[in-house]
Design a protein around this motif. Structure first.
Motif, short mmCIF file in Angstrom:
data_model
loop_
_atom_site.label_atom_id
_atom_site.label_comp_id
_atom_site.label_asym_id
_atom_site.label_seq_id
_atom_site.Cartn_x
_atom_site.Cartn_y
_atom_site.Cartn_z
N HIS A 341 -17.74 -6.45 7.02
CA HIS A 341 -17.76 -5.17 6.30
C HIS A 341 -16.21 -4.74 5.78
N PRO A 342 -16.10 -4.39 4.51
CA PRO A 342 -14.81 -4.17 4.14
C PRO A 342 -14.01 -2.93 4.95
N TYR A 343 -14.75 -2.04 5.19
CA TYR A 343 -14.24 -1.05 6.16
C TYR A 343 -13.58 -1.50 7.52
N ASP A 344 -14.42 -2.36 8.08
CA ASP A 344 -13.68 -3.01 9.24
C ASP A 344 -12.23 -3.73 9.18
N ILE A 345 -12.34 -4.36 7.80
CA ILE A 345 -11.03 -5.07 7.73
C ILE A 345 -9.96 -3.90 7.58
N GLY A 346 -10.25 -3.05 6.77
CA GLY A 346 -9.29 -1.96 6.25
C GLY A 346 -8.73 -1.12 7.56
N THR A 347 -9.67 -0.90 8.62
CA THR A 347 -9.38 -0.28 9.78
C THR A 347 -8.46 -1.00 10.54
N ILE A 348 -8.74 -2.21 10.66
CA ILE A 348 -7.77 -3.06 11.60
C ILE A 348 -6.61 -3.19 11.00
N ILE A 349 -6.18 -3.50 9.59
CA ILE A 349 -5.07 -3.70 9.30
C ILE A 349 -4.23 -2.36 9.12
N ASP A 350 -4.96 -1.24 8.99
CA ASP A 350 -4.35 -0.07 9.07
C ASP A 350 -3.39 0.04 10.52
N LYS A 351 -3.91 -0.50 11.36
CA LYS A 351 -3.57 -0.38 12.75
C LYS A 351 -2.20 -1.26 12.63
N LEU A 352 -1.97 -1.96 11.79
CA LEU A 352 -0.80 -2.93 11.57
C LEU A 352 0.16 -2.35 10.61
N GLY A 353 -0.08 -1.18 10.02
CA GLY A 353 0.52 -0.35 9.25
C GLY A 353 0.58 -0.69 7.72
N ILE A 354 -0.71 -1.40 7.50
CA ILE A 354 -0.87 -1.80 5.90
C ILE A 354 -1.97 -0.79 5.39
N ALA A 355 -1.54 -0.02 4.26
CA ALA A 355 -2.56 0.72 3.56
C ALA A 355 -3.13 0.46 2.60
N VAL A 356 -4.32 -0.01 2.55
CA VAL A 356 -5.28 -0.42 1.42
C VAL A 356 -6.59 0.35 1.16
N ARG A 357 -7.33 0.36 0.16
CA ARG A 357 -8.04 1.25 0.20
C ARG A 357 -9.62 0.50 0.24
N THR A 358 -10.29 0.78 1.12
CA THR A 358 -11.97 0.19 1.18
C THR A 358 -13.02 1.14 0.84
N ASP A 390 2.88 -10.99 2.11
CA ASP A 390 2.76 -11.87 3.39
C ASP A 390 2.39 -11.28 4.77
N VAL A 391 2.92 -10.20 4.99
CA VAL A 391 2.25 -9.39 6.01
C VAL A 391 0.99 -8.90 5.97
N MET A 392 0.44 -8.47 4.72
CA MET A 392 -0.88 -8.09 4.54
C MET A 392 -1.99 -9.50 4.67
N VAL A 393 -1.37 -10.37 4.18
CA VAL A 393 -2.31 -11.76 4.39
C VAL A 393 -2.40 -11.96 5.78
N GLU A 394 -1.33 -12.26 6.56
CA GLU A 394 -1.43 -12.45 7.94
C GLU A 394 -2.32 -11.33 8.95
N ALA A 395 -2.18 -10.20 8.46
CA ALA A 395 -3.07 -9.01 8.98
C ALA A 395 -4.49 -9.26 8.76
N VAL A 396 -5.00 -9.58 7.57
CA VAL A 396 -6.21 -9.88 7.17
C VAL A 396 -6.81 -11.09 7.75
N LYS A 397 -5.80 -12.05 8.01
CA LYS A 397 -6.12 -13.21 9.04
C LYS A 397 -6.53 -13.17 10.39
N LYS A 398 -5.79 -12.02 10.93
CA LYS A 398 -5.80 -11.60 12.35
C LYS A 398 -7.21 -10.75 12.37
N ALA A 399 -7.38 -9.77 11.49
CA ALA A 399 -8.61 -9.10 11.40
C ALA A 399 -9.90 -10.08 11.50
#
Length: 404
Positions: A341-358, A390-399
């Motif tokens: 679910h997109p919300y789950d990705i957004g929540t995790i990468i927020d913990k890594l300092g990344i602000a996206v919209r879900t 690059d930071v976002m891509v690595e965060a999405v991979k981690k999520a």
């Protein structure tokens, strides 16, 4: 090439940390960040010239009025409006669309048609639905294809002498698609229809020329172009604004009031009832000056480079799908990862300092078309960098790894 280090220093919020990580702000489609010059201009207004406008003979009122009208002139020049009185201050895009839709209630009758597109934000759907319910007119929808592009052949077929207004966004907030509005305006005018363009997502990336486009109305919000929230612009051709009835009654929009009859002020004041967001209107001019100092050619070059880089990097991730692959597109990437679910990705990468919209991005019909609950939307501005991507891509991979 832009000096990104210098530009980023203009935005104090970009130097902060979120959840202990450097902020990566990729929610520019929702609102842009504000440069220090804009923040300072707000304080300067309240510290030095705070007064009501148009009504006072005292010095502060004259200074505030002059600054407010100077800002109107800046915006007139920026969008190449023929007359300053064609530039109306509003609280934002939604306000501008509702003002026009309210006015068209005087012109529509059962059997008339309003055309909207399948790519619209809710604020460019709901007011027209309300208008059609009130007048008995019919809402018609210009369909889209799997790439997130409008099917222009279908638009051509929908146009008829019944069409009274076509309302379409310049750029889709959810997918980044740039619509062929010049063609659509010309075709609509051939059947006698008016055209309103929702420019909320366009003005951060380009300078609209309303005379060259020949649109009847063009609306946008200040907060998406480095200006304050609660500000916006409705451009309308003088002849249309003279035909539309006032949207609100009150002070400032009147010429003379008696209990028997009220006559209305000339443009633009006819549509600017009450005390406006004076500081916001003035500082919107400051924000436009700042954007022009960066240069829209430079902005487009930087943002398209970011779009290209982000698209390539994200597609390295297995199971990732990008929604919105139009040939003409701006710096928005909407994507999902299969089974998550997109919300789950957004929540995790927020913990890594990344602000996206879900979510559905106030564009539920688009999500229904793709049969998805929403997307993860990364929207880039000229002050963003490839390193942040690059930071976002690595965060999405981690999520993805955590949620798989």
């Amino acid at each position: 090439m832009l000096d990104l280090q210098k530009i980023r220093a203009d935005f104090p919020i970009l130097s902060q940390t979120v959840n202990g990580k450097p902020l990566v702000y990729f929610d520019n489609g929702a609102t842009s960040q504000k440069p220090q010059i804009v923040i300072d201009a707000i304080a300067t207004y309240y510290q030095e010239i705070n007064a009501n406008i148009h009504r006072g003979v005292h010095t502060l009122s004259r200074l505030a009025t002059d600054a407010y009208e100077e800002s109107r002139g800046k915006i007139q020049n920026h969008i190449n409006a023929k007359l300053a009185c064609e530039v109306l201050f509003t609280s934002g895009t939604t306000h501008g669309i509702n003002l026009v839709a309210h006015g068209f209630a005087s012109f529509l009758k059962p059997g008339d048609e309003v055309l909207v597109s399948a790519l619209e934000h809710h604020s460019n759907i709901v007011p027209w639905q309300m208008l059609c319910e009130k007048t008995g007119a019919t809402l018609r929808v210009i369909p889209m294809n799997e790439n997130g592009e409008l099917i222009i052949d279908e638009f051509d077929k929908l146009l008829s002498e019944k069409t009274k207004i076509v309302t379409v966004n310049h750029i889709s907030n959810a997918l980044g698609t740039i619509n062929p509005i010049a063609y659509m305006i010309d075709k609509a005018h051939q059947v006698g229809a008016a055209v309103l363009i929702d420019g909320a997502q366009a003005v951060p990336h380009l300078k609209p020329d309303v005379q060259a486009l020949d649109c009847d109305f063009y609306v946008f919000s200040g907060h998406k172009i480095c200006g304050p929230t609660g500000t916006g612009i409705l451009y309308g051709k003088e002849e249309w604004l003279n035909k539309l009835p006032p949207y609100q009654g009150g002070g400032e929009m009147i010429k003379e009031v008696t209990f028997e009859k009220t006559t209305y002020a000339d443009l633009p004041h006819k549509f600017e009832a009450g005390t406006p967001n004076i500081a916001g209107g003035i500082v919107l001019g400051t924000a436009i000056d700042y954007m022009n100092s960066i240069g829209f050619d430079n902005i487009q070059e930087q943002e398209l480079a970011l779009l290209d880089y982000a698209t390539k990097r994200l597609l390295e991730i297995d199971g990732l799908k990008i929604f919105g692959t139009a040939k003409a597109k701006t710096s928005v990437v909407s994507f999902n990862i299969e089974g998550i679910h997109p919300y789950d990705i957004g929540t995790i990468i927020d913990k890594l300092g990344i602000a996206v919209r879900t979510g559905h991005h106030c564009a539920q019909p688009i999500m229904n078309f793709f049969n998805i609950p929403g997307t993860i939307r990364a929207s880039f501005a000229f002050y963003n960098t490839k390193e942040e991507i690059d930071v976002m891509v690595e965060a999405v991979k981690k999520a993805k790894m955590m949620l798989s």
